[in-house]
Design a protein around this motif. Structure first.
Motif, PDB file in Angstrom:
ATOM      1  N   PHE A 101      -1.752  -1.354  -4.038  1.00 30.83           N
ATOM      2  CA  PHE A 101      -2.827  -0.391  -3.843  1.00 30.83           C
ATOM      3  C   PHE A 101      -2.201   0.974  -3.573  1.00 30.83           C
ATOM      4  O   PHE A 101      -1.135   1.061  -2.968  1.00 30.83           O
ATOM      5  CB  PHE A 101      -3.705  -0.775  -2.655  1.00 30.83           C
ATOM      6  N   VAL A 102      -2.862   2.022  -4.018  1.00 36.01           N
ATOM      7  CA  VAL A 102      -2.416   3.382  -3.734  1.00 36.01           C
ATOM      8  C   VAL A 102      -3.509   4.072  -2.930  1.00 36.01           C
ATOM      9  O   VAL A 102      -4.650   4.174  -3.381  1.00 36.01           O
ATOM     10  CB  VAL A 102      -2.124   4.181  -5.017  1.00 36.01           C
ATOM     11  N   ALA A 103      -3.156   4.528  -1.732  1.00 41.75           N
ATOM     12  CA  ALA A 103      -4.122   5.185  -0.858  1.00 41.75           C
ATOM     13  C   ALA A 103      -4.269   6.653  -1.239  1.00 41.75           C
ATOM     14  O   ALA A 103      -3.386   7.243  -1.855  1.00 41.75           O
ATOM     15  CB  ALA A 103      -3.681   5.058   0.595  1.00 41.75           C
ATOM     16  N   GLN A 104      -5.393   7.205  -0.849  1.00 35.89           N
ATOM     17  CA  GLN A 104      -5.648   8.623  -1.114  1.00 35.89           C
ATOM     18  C   GLN A 104      -5.960   9.316   0.209  1.00 35.89           C
ATOM     19  O   GLN A 104      -6.950   9.012   0.859  1.00 35.89           O
ATOM     20  CB  GLN A 104      -6.838   8.779  -2.071  1.00 35.89           C
ATOM     21  N   VAL A 160       0.857  -1.186   0.000  1.00 35.49           N
ATOM     22  CA  VAL A 160       0.000   0.000   0.000  1.00 35.49           C
ATOM     23  C   VAL A 160       0.892   1.235   0.000  1.00 35.49           C
ATOM     24  O   VAL A 160       1.723   1.414   0.889  1.00 35.49           O
ATOM     25  CB  VAL A 160      -0.930   0.030   1.232  1.00 35.49           C
ATOM     26  N   MET A 161       0.731   2.074  -1.006  1.00 36.34           N
ATOM     27  CA  MET A 161       1.546   3.272  -1.164  1.00 36.34           C
ATOM     28  C   MET A 161       0.813   4.483  -0.592  1.00 36.34           C
ATOM     29  O   MET A 161      -0.392   4.650  -0.799  1.00 36.34           O
ATOM     30  CB  MET A 161       1.835   3.518  -2.649  1.00 36.34           C
ATOM     31  N   ALA A 162       1.553   5.342   0.110  1.00 36.23           N
ATOM     32  CA  ALA A 162       0.970   6.538   0.722  1.00 36.23           C
ATOM     33  C   ALA A 162       1.738   7.774   0.262  1.00 36.23           C
ATOM     34  O   ALA A 162       2.950   7.873   0.461  1.00 36.23           O
ATOM     35  CB  ALA A 162       1.008   6.422   2.244  1.00 36.23           C
ATOM     36  N   HIS A 163       1.037   8.722  -0.322  1.00 36.38           N
ATOM     37  CA  HIS A 163       1.654   9.934  -0.862  1.00 36.38           C
ATOM     38  C   HIS A 163       1.901  10.971   0.227  1.00 36.38           C
ATOM     39  O   HIS A 163       1.470  10.828   1.370  1.00 36.38           O
ATOM     40  CB  HIS A 163       0.784  10.528  -1.965  1.00 36.38           C
ATOM     41  N   GLY A 164       2.578  12.042  -0.153  1.00 36.22           N
ATOM     42  CA  GLY A 164       2.971  13.068   0.796  1.00 36.22           C
ATOM     43  C   GLY A 164       2.118  14.313   0.793  1.00 36.22           C
ATOM     44  O   GLY A 164       0.921  14.290   0.469  1.00 36.22           O
TER      45      GLY A 164
END
Length: 327
Positions: A84-87, A47-51
């Motif tokens: 998965f990419v979180a928003q 799971v990827m979390a952006h900045g």
């Protein structure tokens, strides 16, 4: 007849509400038409979390859009990973973003049937993924911070200590940029709190967060490393670049990083926005990549120094690292 009509209306309305709730988070399950290998096939989903600020999951659609982790996530999927990419809110406190991420972690677990996830956070995504370990460690296999602001950044003080920059920052970032990103992501209801975000990204705010949620993975000082595997069984990794302006053709990247350099005159070792000392966390893979803060996630549009390593390859190798670790 009226009763049937009311029942039908109630079912339709309930379905609409449930659909709205399930899509409210904006979680993206990355797909690929082909899988070429199992090189990056981890045991648990990634799971990827952006900045912060310019951080987003995807702007636009799958076919006609821009992913934050540019070309990175589809490459992981082509090599066997379940990604998965979180928003999250682009401008918010770490805890609010963490709660948003936690909701999506639960979605991933439900969709995949997995018991845990591998979390990877870039920039403000670093402390955001750490929040999940603090409140729900049983759901986490590993945490990876990519240029994570784990101990804050003096850039925050540079933007808030000046009355002019503070007001300008709130207008440009809090009132214009962040709302625009949420609209382009298709989730304008995401909350925005410029003051809370800037405090949590400051060294003072990060210290308060770390005191509230302590971790042995956080180094005691700049000359030491954190614990790679903590007592709760979770693995911790990090990496960061040490370059600033890397490609003059990358106008947006260059402008923002150059601003960061100006606003951090006393900080020499950083990637343009985050100090290397702040980013060190758990097992440090490397702290001197020839990459700046945006190059680390292959932005903007893959432009970087011709002598720089390939960020896509760095993420792919890390997924293989997690795989070999049984994660």
């Amino acid at each position: 007849m009226k009763i049937k009509m009311y029942i039908h209306y109630a079912i339709t309305l309930s379905s609409f509400i449930l659909c709205t709730i399930s899509n409210a988070s904006g979680l993206i399950h990355v797909k690929s038409s082909q899988v070429n290998s199992d090189y990056a096939k981890t045991k648990y989903p990634i799971v990827m979390a952006h900045g912060f600020a310019l951080g987003f999951s995807r702007i636009g659609t799958e076919k006609f859009g821009l992913d934050q982790f540019y070309q990175i996530t589809p490459d992981l999927v082509r090599n066997g990973a379940n990604v998965f990419v979180a928003q999250m809110s682009p401008v918010e406190s770490t805890i609010v973003r963490g709660e948003q991420l936690l909701q999506q972690v639960d979605q991933v677990l439900a969709l995949s049937g997995a018991q845990k996830v591998n979390l990877i956070g870039h920039s403000h995504g670093g402390p955001t993924v750490r929040y999940i370990e603090a409140v729900a460690p049983q759901k986490v296999a590993s945490l990876t911070a990519v240029a994570g602001s784990m101990k804050g950044t003096p850039l925050s003080a540079g933007l808030t200590n000046s009355n002019f920059l503070s007001k300008a920052g709130k207008i440009v970032i809090g009132n214009l940029l962040a709302p625009a990103i949420t609209i382009l992501e298709g989730n304008p209801k995401l909350s925005i709190n410029y003051e809370a975000a800037m405090y949590d990204l400051s060294e003072q705010g990060a210290l308060a967060f770390n005191q509230k949620f302590p971790s042995a993975a956080l180094p005691k000082d700049c000359n030491s490393n954190g614990v790679p595997r903590t007592e709760n069984g979770i693995y911790h990794y990090s990496w960061i670049g040490s370059s600033k302006v890397t490609n003059v053709l990358d106008v947006l990247d260059t402008a923002i990083v150059a601003t960061g350099v100006v606003l951090m005159p006393n900080e020499k070792n950083h990637d343009g926005l985050v100090p290397i000392c702040s980013a060190k966390y758990g097992k440090v893979i490397r702290d001197n990549y020839n990459l700046n803060h945006f190059d680390e996630v292959n932005q903007v549009l893959g432009l970087k120094s011709v002598f720089a390593p390939d960020p896509i390859s760095i993420f792919r190798q890390h997924a293989n690292r997690l795989k070999l670790q049984g994660l």
